[in-house]
Design a protein around this motif. Structure first.
Motif: not given
Length: 280
Positions: A146-165
């Motif tokens: 969904k659109q909202v999932q893309k928004i939240w993923t982008n918001h937390y992108l820095e933290e996501i990139l820091a975790s391989r999982f």
């Protein structure tokens, strides 16, 4: 949000579901259509949210439920998450000072699965395999981003990139953003849900999944251990209650946040309704 959510109205003489994703609403409606009660539907919806709207729910989360029974009684399944026994407050203070407020170290003991299991066993009518079926199938065969999932993923992108999982789970090939309309399958989650459906919540808190959780916590600097999971006990308790403009309000007792809701309503009731309508 970069878009304005559209308000809609719906009415039904047979039952209604409101959830954070259409997949969760659909799963709950199908349970009602098969003869399940409101608790069955709520459990199915909550499990589906962990698949189709993982930024808002999941097996590692905290859940409490307010349940009104057919005879008018109201109960609360209190799933307030306890702090792990080995938590190091000084380390958390250091992390907070650096601005790091996400990650394994901040995780409390998850209660979602225990609450859903107690609600189903005490107040539901269907088997855990039946209620976990829709979420398992969605995890295995896919759901739409969904659109909202893309928004939240982008918001937390820095933290996501820091975790391989997280990179491999939330991004395309560990790098690109998922786009609305993309189909996402989560086979690891599907296997987990199948295992829980077969062996029950016990496997999460005192079985093979608990072993995996502890190993991941140790590896990633978290504090949750198998003893924390095994000692977890959610409670079936009475709600706290007030009235607001002649309407009964039931909510979660402490340590949950229900007392704040009741206090706010008691304060608002002292103001005339016209004043509140103009203010809002």
């Amino acid at each position: 949000l970069p878009f304005e959510p559209a308000a809609t109205r719906a009415r039904s003489d047979f039952g209604m579901v409101a959830a954070g994703s259409p997949e969760a609403s659909d799963a709950a409606v199908k349970i009602l259509e098969r003869g399940g009660n409101a608790v069955d539907a709520a459990v199915a919806a909550a499990l589906m949210l962990g698949v189709a709207d993982p930024d808002a729910s999941g097996l590692g989360g905290m859940t409490s439920m307010v349940i009104r029974l057919a005879d008018g009684r109201v109960r609360v399944i209190d799933g307030s998450s306890p702090t792990p026994r080995e938590v190091d407050p000084s380390r958390l203070q250091t992390l907070a000072g650096t601005g790091i407020v996400v990650g394994h170290a901040w995780a409390a003991v998850p209660t979602t699965l225990a609450v859903l299991d107690m609600a189903r066993s005490r107040y539901g009518t269907m088997s855990r395999a039946t209620l976990r079926g829709p979420s398992r199938d969605s995890a295995e065969h896919g759901h739409l981003v969904k659109q909202v999932q893309k928004i939240w993923t982008n918001h937390y992108l820095e933290e996501i990139l820091a975790s391989r999982f997280l990179r491999m789970t939330a991004l395309v090939n560990g790098a690109g953003l998922l786009q609305p309309g993309d189909v996402v399958c989560r086979p690891d989650l599907a296997r987990t849900l199948r295992h829980i459906a077969r062996y029950g919540a016990t496997t999460f808190y005192r079985g093979p999944i608990a072993d995996l959780i502890e190993a991941d916590m140790i590896r990633s600097g978290g504090f949750i251990r198998k003893t924390d999971l095994a000692m977890l006990r959610v409670k079936d308790v009475y709600p706290i209650h007030t009235t607001y403009r002649k309407t009964n309000v039931f909510t979660i007792p402490q340590p949950g946040g229900g007392s704040s809701v009741i206090e706010a309503l008691n304060i608002l009731e002292k103001f005339p309704g016209e004043f509140l309508a103009e203010d809002t």
